[in-house]
Design an enzyme around this catalytic site. Structure first.
Site, PDB file in Angstrom:
ATOM      1  CD  GLU A 181       1.906  -0.745  -2.771  1.00  0.00           C
ATOM      2  OE1 GLU A 181       2.477  -1.363  -3.698  1.00  0.00           O
ATOM      3  OE2 GLU A 181       2.280  -0.804  -1.575  1.00  0.00           O
ATOM      4  CG  ASN A 239       1.595  -0.570   1.799  1.00  0.00           C
ATOM      5  OD1 ASN A 239       1.994  -1.699   1.531  1.00  0.00           O
ATOM      6  ND2 ASN A 239       1.600   0.422   0.918  1.00  0.00           N
ATOM      7  CD  GLU A 271       0.149  -4.000  -1.415  1.00  0.00           C
ATOM      8  OE1 GLU A 271       1.298  -3.730  -1.011  1.00  0.00           O
ATOM      9  OE2 GLU A 271      -0.186  -3.906  -2.611  1.00  0.00           O
ATOM     10  CG  ASP A 301       3.705  -5.687   0.603  1.00  0.00           C
ATOM     11  OD1 ASP A 301       4.351  -6.004  -0.415  1.00  0.00           O
ATOM     12  OD2 ASP A 301       3.483  -4.502   0.925  1.00  0.00           O
ATOM     13  CD  GLU A 358       7.019  -5.565  -3.415  1.00  0.00           C
ATOM     14  OE1 GLU A 358       6.047  -4.824  -3.223  1.00  0.00           O
ATOM     15  OE2 GLU A 358       7.745  -5.970  -2.501  1.00  0.00           O
TER      16      GLU A 358
HETATM   17  P1  C2E Z   1       6.216  -1.627  -0.046  1.00  0.00           P
HETATM   18  O1  C2E Z   1       4.806  -1.767   0.386  1.00  0.00           O
HETATM   19  O2  C2E Z   1       6.969  -2.870  -0.333  1.00  0.00           O
HETATM   20  O3  C2E Z   1       6.188  -0.660  -1.282  1.00  0.00           O
HETATM   21  C1  C2E Z   1       7.012  -0.784  -2.400  1.00  0.00           C
HETATM   22  C2  C2E Z   1       8.159   0.180  -2.332  1.00  0.00           C
HETATM   23  O4  C2E Z   1       9.001  -0.041  -3.477  1.00  0.00           O
HETATM   24  C3  C2E Z   1       7.724   1.635  -2.436  1.00  0.00           C
HETATM   25  O5  C2E Z   1       8.667   2.379  -1.668  1.00  0.00           O
HETATM   26  C4  C2E Z   1       7.874   1.932  -3.910  1.00  0.00           C
HETATM   27  O6  C2E Z   1       8.056   3.304  -4.182  1.00  0.00           O
HETATM   28  C5  C2E Z   1       9.114   1.150  -4.237  1.00  0.00           C
HETATM   29  N1  C2E Z   1       9.169   0.739  -5.634  1.00  0.00           N
HETATM   30  C6  C2E Z   1       8.168   0.595  -6.523  1.00  0.00           C
HETATM   31  N2  C2E Z   1       8.626   0.187  -7.721  1.00  0.00           N
HETATM   32  C7  C2E Z   1       9.962   0.066  -7.601  1.00  0.00           C
HETATM   33  C8  C2E Z   1      11.014  -0.330  -8.504  1.00  0.00           C
HETATM   34  O7  C2E Z   1      10.800  -0.665  -9.662  1.00  0.00           O
HETATM   35  N3  C2E Z   1      12.274  -0.361  -8.009  1.00  0.00           N
HETATM   36  C9  C2E Z   1      12.540  -0.004  -6.719  1.00  0.00           C
HETATM   37  N4  C2E Z   1      13.805  -0.016  -6.320  1.00  0.00           N
HETATM   38  N5  C2E Z   1      11.579   0.369  -5.837  1.00  0.00           N
HETATM   39  C10 C2E Z   1      10.304   0.389  -6.276  1.00  0.00           C
HETATM   40  P2  C2E Z   1       8.178   3.531  -0.704  1.00  0.00           P
HETATM   41  O8  C2E Z   1       7.048   4.299  -1.279  1.00  0.00           O
HETATM   42  O9  C2E Z   1       9.399   4.264  -0.268  1.00  0.00           O
HETATM   43  O10 C2E Z   1       7.590   2.730   0.519  1.00  0.00           O
HETATM   44  C11 C2E Z   1       8.417   1.963   1.325  1.00  0.00           C
HETATM   45  C12 C2E Z   1       7.604   1.143   2.283  1.00  0.00           C
HETATM   46  O11 C2E Z   1       6.937   1.978   3.233  1.00  0.00           O
HETATM   47  C13 C2E Z   1       6.504   0.357   1.603  1.00  0.00           C
HETATM   48  O12 C2E Z   1       7.050  -0.821   1.069  1.00  0.00           O
HETATM   49  C14 C2E Z   1       5.552   0.129   2.742  1.00  0.00           C
HETATM   50  O13 C2E Z   1       5.922  -1.013   3.474  1.00  0.00           O
HETATM   51  C15 C2E Z   1       5.738   1.347   3.594  1.00  0.00           C
HETATM   52  N6  C2E Z   1       4.605   2.262   3.385  1.00  0.00           N
HETATM   53  C16 C2E Z   1       4.377   3.127   2.386  1.00  0.00           C
HETATM   54  N7  C2E Z   1       3.218   3.783   2.558  1.00  0.00           N
HETATM   55  C17 C2E Z   1       2.674   3.288   3.696  1.00  0.00           C
HETATM   56  C18 C2E Z   1       1.465   3.534   4.422  1.00  0.00           C
HETATM   57  O14 C2E Z   1       0.599   4.341   4.036  1.00  0.00           O
HETATM   58  N8  C2E Z   1       1.268   2.845   5.559  1.00  0.00           N
HETATM   59  C19 C2E Z   1       2.174   1.927   6.008  1.00  0.00           C
HETATM   60  N9  C2E Z   1       1.899   1.274   7.133  1.00  0.00           N
HETATM   61  N10 C2E Z   1       3.309   1.652   5.356  1.00  0.00           N
HETATM   62  C20 C2E Z   1       3.556   2.325   4.214  1.00  0.00           C
HETATM   63 CA    CA Z   2       3.032  -2.675  -0.304  1.00  0.00          CA
HETATM   64 CA    CA Z   3       6.546  -4.898  -0.851  1.00  0.00          CA
END
Ligand code: C2E
Ligand code: CA
Ligand code: CA
Length: 404
Positions: A181, A239, A271, A301, A358
């Site tokens: 991802e 995403n 996603e 998602d 996840e």
């Molecule tokens: P998401 O799509 O639900 O992504 C999963 C989030 O959980 C990611 O946070 C990831 O780093 C984090 N995560 C993964 N494994 C674990 C774990 O074991 N424990 C915990 N506590 N967290 C974990 P991240 O990278 O901060 O991203 C947050 C949200 O931001 C994402 O949620 C997604 O909705 C959004 N996002 C990230 N990149 C993009 C993008 O390129 N475009 C868009 N539109 N949204 C994005």
């Molecule tokens: Ca995601």
């Molecule tokens: Ca998610």
């Protein structure tokens, strides 16, 4: 009492009302109560813009407005996790108001009260103090501080400094990474790595989110090609925000980039969060169907966090279902959560969907998901999202891990 008045001075209140005279009167009333800052917006979309600039301690919003109405606005606030205490003012009938009240409470809005118009001055004063008390309870939260400003985010976007980090999706059966991802990251000159939760909401709702998505898709294609050459041919998830779909050409833009980069659409899983499907901005359902026809895989998602999960499943032919982290965490110490998790996985399997959990952080969670028949897992237990070079090193270490 003087304490309360002092707190009122520290409050920031947003008034959302389409009627100019009513808006002005309410603002004056609030200023007379000693509110430090009163900001006005004409409708939901203007209110969202104000939220992109700063946070508020209290929102007082009308329901019925041209453009984005009050309910739409409050639901976007919840989806963006920008909640703050809310007071609704409306001239609607009582039974309708009660319906709206229930729906909003269920969706997670912090609704303090629903007041009929015209507003009662004493009720308003009491509610203002209630909001002030909420702020007092959480003095540690830096309420008005945004980590990064709007101008700064747009500058970074123009300079193209956002990068994808990659988190592996692991096959529960073999323990090996079968997909990735991509998660957006910004390496800020002075503030270090900045999380998407700090900049995505700022870009949401206009050209910014489109530009970010396309920039990331380009970089993901580059990354995948390099990984291919190293012998790791993996599918990669990207995403997509709900607000992308307000834009008519989004399907062509996404498939155009993939084609120009010489990649096949089936290398990508798109996603989409459940709450996005639920509200169907613009022609989202049609766009998703077209993306699917072009060969992209579709994933739902954060499954289980919205409140019409089943509807989303019926309306869109998703290839994959990602159970939200909160269910995974809950399942290990709560029997009812575990039953919901197991039933969700079974339901998805019967619909022919790949299931992904996840946020897997512990071996206990992994064991439970394995027993429940989950296909793929993703989480810190295996790896954090990594920059490409570190991911490559991680992938190379894999066979040793599997043998151990
Ligand atoms: P998401 O799509 O639900 O992504 C999963 C989030 O959980 C990611 O946070 C990831 O780093 C984090 N995560 C993964 N494994 C674990 C774990 O074991 N424990 C915990 N506590 N967290 C974990 P991240 O990278 O901060 O991203 C947050 C949200 O931001 C994402 O949620 C997604 O909705 C959004 N996002 C990230 N990149 C993009 C993008 O390129 N475009 C868009 N539109 N949204 C994005
Ligand atoms: Ca995601
Ligand atoms: Ca998610």
């Amino acid at each position: 009492m003087s304490q309360m008045v002092a707190n009122r001075n520290a409050l920031r209140v947003l008034v959302v009302e389409d009627e100019m005279l009513q808006r002005w009167m309410l603002s004056e009333q609030l200023k007379d109560l000693g509110i430090g800052q009163v900001i006005e917006a004409e409708d939901g979309s203007e209110a969202l813009h104000r939220f992109q600039e700063q946070r508020f301690d209290l929102v007082i919003t009308d329901l019925n407005m041209p453009g984005m109405d009050g309910v739409g606005f409050l639901r976007v606030l919840v989806a963006l996790r920008w909640q703050c205490p809310v007071v609704i003012t409306s001239a609607l009938q009582d039974d309708l108001l009660r319906l709206v009240e229930e729906a909003l409470a269920e969706s997670g809005s912090q609704l303090l009260a629903v007041l009929p118009k015209p507003l009662d001055a004493d009720r308003l004063e009491a509610l203002v103090d209630q909001a002030a008390a909420v702020c007092n309870m959480h003095p540690e939260v830096p309420r008005h501080h945004l980590r990064v400003g709007r101008a700064e985010v747009y500058e970074a976007l123009a300079a193209g400094v956002f990068e994808p980090h990659f988190q592996p999706k692991i096959d529960v059966g073999t323990g090996r990474a079968v997909a990735l991802e991509a998660l957006a990251r910004w390496q800020h000159e002075s503030k270090g790595w900045i999380s998407p939760v700090d900049f995505i909401p700022i870009l949401e709702g206009d050209q910014g989110i489109i530009d970010l998505t396309m920039l990331l898709l380009n970089k993901v294609c580059d990354g995948l090609r390099r990984l291919d050459r190293e012998g790791f041919r993996l599918n990669c998830a990207v995403n997509l925000s709900r607000s992308l779909f307000g834009n008519a050409g989004v399907v062509e833009q996404i498939s155009g980039i993939i084609e120009a980069m010489g990649m096949a659409p089936d290398r990508f899983t798109l996603e989409i969060t459940e709450t996005a499907v639920d509200s169907d901005p613009g022609n989202m359902l049609a766009s998703l169907a077209r993306l699917k026809m072009k060969g992209f895989r579709l994933s739902i998602d954060d499954f289980g966090t919205g409140y019409s999960s089943m509807q989303a499943l019926v309306r869109v032919p998703f290839d994959e279902l990602k159970v939200d982290r909160s269910f995974v965490t809950g399942a290990t110490h709560n029997r009812r959560s575990r039953i919901v998790l197991e039933s969700t996985l079974q339901l998805a399997a019967r619909l022919g969907q790949t299931t992904v959990a996840e946020g897997v952080e512990t071996s206990a969670e992994l064991a439970l998901l394995n027993a429940a028949g989950c296909d793929l897992v993703q989480g810190y237990f295996f790896s954090r999202p990594l920059p490409e070079s570190q991911l490559l090193a991680w992938l190379r270490r894999q066979p040793a891990m599997a043998a151990a």
